[in-house]
Design an enzyme around this catalytic site. Structure first.
Site, PDB file in Angstrom:
ATOM      1  N   SER A 154       0.819  -1.214   0.000  1.00 16.00           N
ATOM      2  CA  SER A 154       0.000   0.000   0.000  1.00 16.00           C
ATOM      3  C   SER A 154       0.852   1.263   0.000  1.00 16.00           C
ATOM      4  CB  SER A 154      -0.929   0.013   1.221  1.00 16.00           C
ATOM      5  OG  SER A 154      -0.180  -0.013   2.423  1.00 16.00           O
ATOM      6  N   HIS A 175      -2.310  -2.866  -6.157  1.00 13.87           N
ATOM      7  CA  HIS A 175      -2.785  -2.564  -4.808  1.00 13.87           C
ATOM      8  C   HIS A 175      -4.296  -2.721  -4.753  1.00 13.87           C
ATOM      9  CE1 HIS A 175      -3.579   0.510  -1.424  1.00 13.87           C
ATOM     10  NE2 HIS A 175      -3.470  -0.705  -0.926  1.00 13.87           N
ATOM     11  N   GLU A 187      -5.111  -0.136  -7.693  1.00 15.31           N
ATOM     12  CA  GLU A 187      -4.084   0.790  -8.152  1.00 15.31           C
ATOM     13  C   GLU A 187      -2.987  -0.019  -8.846  1.00 15.31           C
ATOM     14  OE1 GLU A 187      -4.144   4.478  -4.987  1.00 15.31           O
ATOM     15  OE2 GLU A 187      -3.133   2.636  -4.344  1.00 15.31           O
ATOM     16  N   ASN A 225      -3.822   6.553  -0.541  1.00 15.95           N
ATOM     17  CA  ASN A 225      -3.241   6.767   0.782  1.00 15.95           C
ATOM     18  C   ASN A 225      -2.471   8.078   0.882  1.00 15.95           C
ATOM     19  OD1 ASN A 225      -4.134   4.590   2.382  1.00 15.95           O
ATOM     20  ND2 ASN A 225      -2.693   3.220   1.390  1.00 15.95           N
TER      21      ASN A 225
END
Length: 426
Positions: A154, A175, A187, A225
């Site tokens: 991540s 991801h 992702e 994130n």
């Protein structure tokens, strides 16, 4: 499968006698063709993410080998997948024979040497660079040179993970979001040495699995994130400085902003320790950029063992049934704050920083504006993508908000992105 599937315009999609709609059957056939062309898939790590990814790949038609070095872990994960598939059958969302076939495609193993020659291997072990780097070096030696080697990290840099791989052009990130069978977003992350052809190949495969791929470079935190950091950080700073209490901040973001959860209740749900670890990772990888600095407010919660729902207390205290105890928003305060000065308006302050962060990421060429918006809507369930939100508010207006915050709180956290006013996103 859900039977009430409607096409654009409201007409009912054609249904077949096997319980699938024609649209669903076409997607299934596309996935099966992709699986046949791509071959077996290996998944390393039998935790929740690894098991979920194995289920996704097997559902798409791949033979999957799920590997975990812990004795019995992979077999136990396969059993859990079987339970998840049974629940789908019970809910009428998957035919029983389909579920049986999916489970039969997953094999448990304990060593990387047990993997067959795969078209794709996805690593989903804990976020430890040394562990991941060792796995990829071994995979590169064991698997054919044509095997795509993907990590579900991540936040760790793709090139760092591929440091000991002789042919790093085939290493990339896939991801997934938790839980992988449910969450649509993936992702697709490329390092500086990842070959574009492998990225396109991975994007096509993920789409054939029924997921929504977004491309991004290996920037700290990738898209979701990284862009989401202000959503948590601004709320924590507002509470820390005494502008408003947590329940009022959360109410404003939910009821006035349209977010599905307030930022403080969301960190309690995620786990304060988990959220702090991700934020700290982004901060460290950006050279301790002030924009991503963790708050003393959250550090204090973690140090006190107030980790959120899982510990019974975080920002909020929780009853045995999981309900929040004794936290009521101050609606009069909320009315005064919203629409007031940006420094004390939780909604405007949060939106300004979300848009600023997203615009900066796009301006650096790390992802497209469309992919950023897609990622934030699907990965975090934001009501709007931050780029689209910026266009709606007006980038000049957002630039003024960020400049006001920068003047009120100097030090670099609130520096405006030049792309807010250079016309590149209008």
């Amino acid at each position: 499968m859900d039977t009430d599937v409607r096409e654009p315009g409201g007409s009912r999609a054609a249904e077949r006698t096997d319980g699938h709609t024609d649209e669903e059957a076409a997607r299934h056939d596309d996935a099966m063709r992709a699986a046949s062309a791509f071959g077996p898939v290996g998944v390393i790590g039998a935790g929740a993410m690894g098991a979920g990814i194995a289920q996704v790949a097997a559902t798409a038609g791949h033979a999957v080998t799920l590997v975990d070095v812990a004795p019995g872990a992979a077999a136990a994960a396969v059993e859990k997948v079987g339970g998840a598939l049974s629940r789908l059958v019970d809910k009428g969302r998957m035919p029983a024979d389909h579920a049986t076939a999916v489970l039969a495609r997953i094999t448990a193993a304990q060593s990387l040497r047990d993997l067959p020659n795969c078209g794709l291997v996805i690593e989903a072990v804990p976020e430890d660079l040394g562990l991941k780097r060792g796995i990829f070096a071994e995979l590169a030696d064991l698997q054919p040179s044509t095997t795509v080697l993907a990590t579900n990290t991540s936040s760790i840099d793709i090139d760092d993970i591929a440091a000991d791989v002789a042919d790093p052009e085939r290493v990339l990130g896939l991801h997934f979001f938790n839980p992988p069978p449910v969450m649509a977003l993936v992702e697709v992350v490329h390092g500086e040495r990842t070959a574009p052809a492998y990225v396109e190949h991975a994007v096509a495969l993920v789409a054939a699995w029924g997921k929504t791929p977004v491309r991004c470079s290996s920037t700290p935190g990738f898209i979701v994130n990284r862009v989401a950091r202000p959503f948590y950080g601004e709320a924590q700073r507002i509470v820390e400085s005494g502008i408003a209490d947590p329940a009022t901040v959360d109410w404003i973001l939910r009821e006035r902003g349209g977010f599905p959860m307030g930022p403080l209740e969301l960190t309690d749900f995620i786990g304060q320790d988990v959220n702090l670890a991700v934020g700290t990772s982004v901060w460290e990888q950006t050279g301790r950029d002030e924009r991503y600095a963790p708050t003393e407010f959250q550090r204090g919660l973690v140090e006190a063992g107030r980790l959120g729902r899982k510990s019974g207390r975080g920002v909020y205290a929780y009853a045995a049934d999981g309900s929040v105890e004794g936290a009521q928003p101050d609606l009069e305060l909320a009315e005064r704050l919203v629409g007031g000065p940006v420094a004390t308006d939780p909604l405007a302050r949060t939106l300004a920083m979300l848009v600023n962060e997203a615009v900066d990421l796009v301006a650096r060429g790390e992802a497209s504006a469309d992919d950023v918006d897609t990622a934030m809507r699907l990965g975090t369930r934001y009501p709007k993508g931050p780029i689209a939100w910026g266009r709606e508010l007006g980038f000049d207006r957002v630039a003024r908000w960020v400049a006001e915050l920068d003047a009120a709180y100097p030090g670099g956290r609130y520096r405006p992105s030049p792309a807010l006013t250079d016309g590149s996103l209008t």
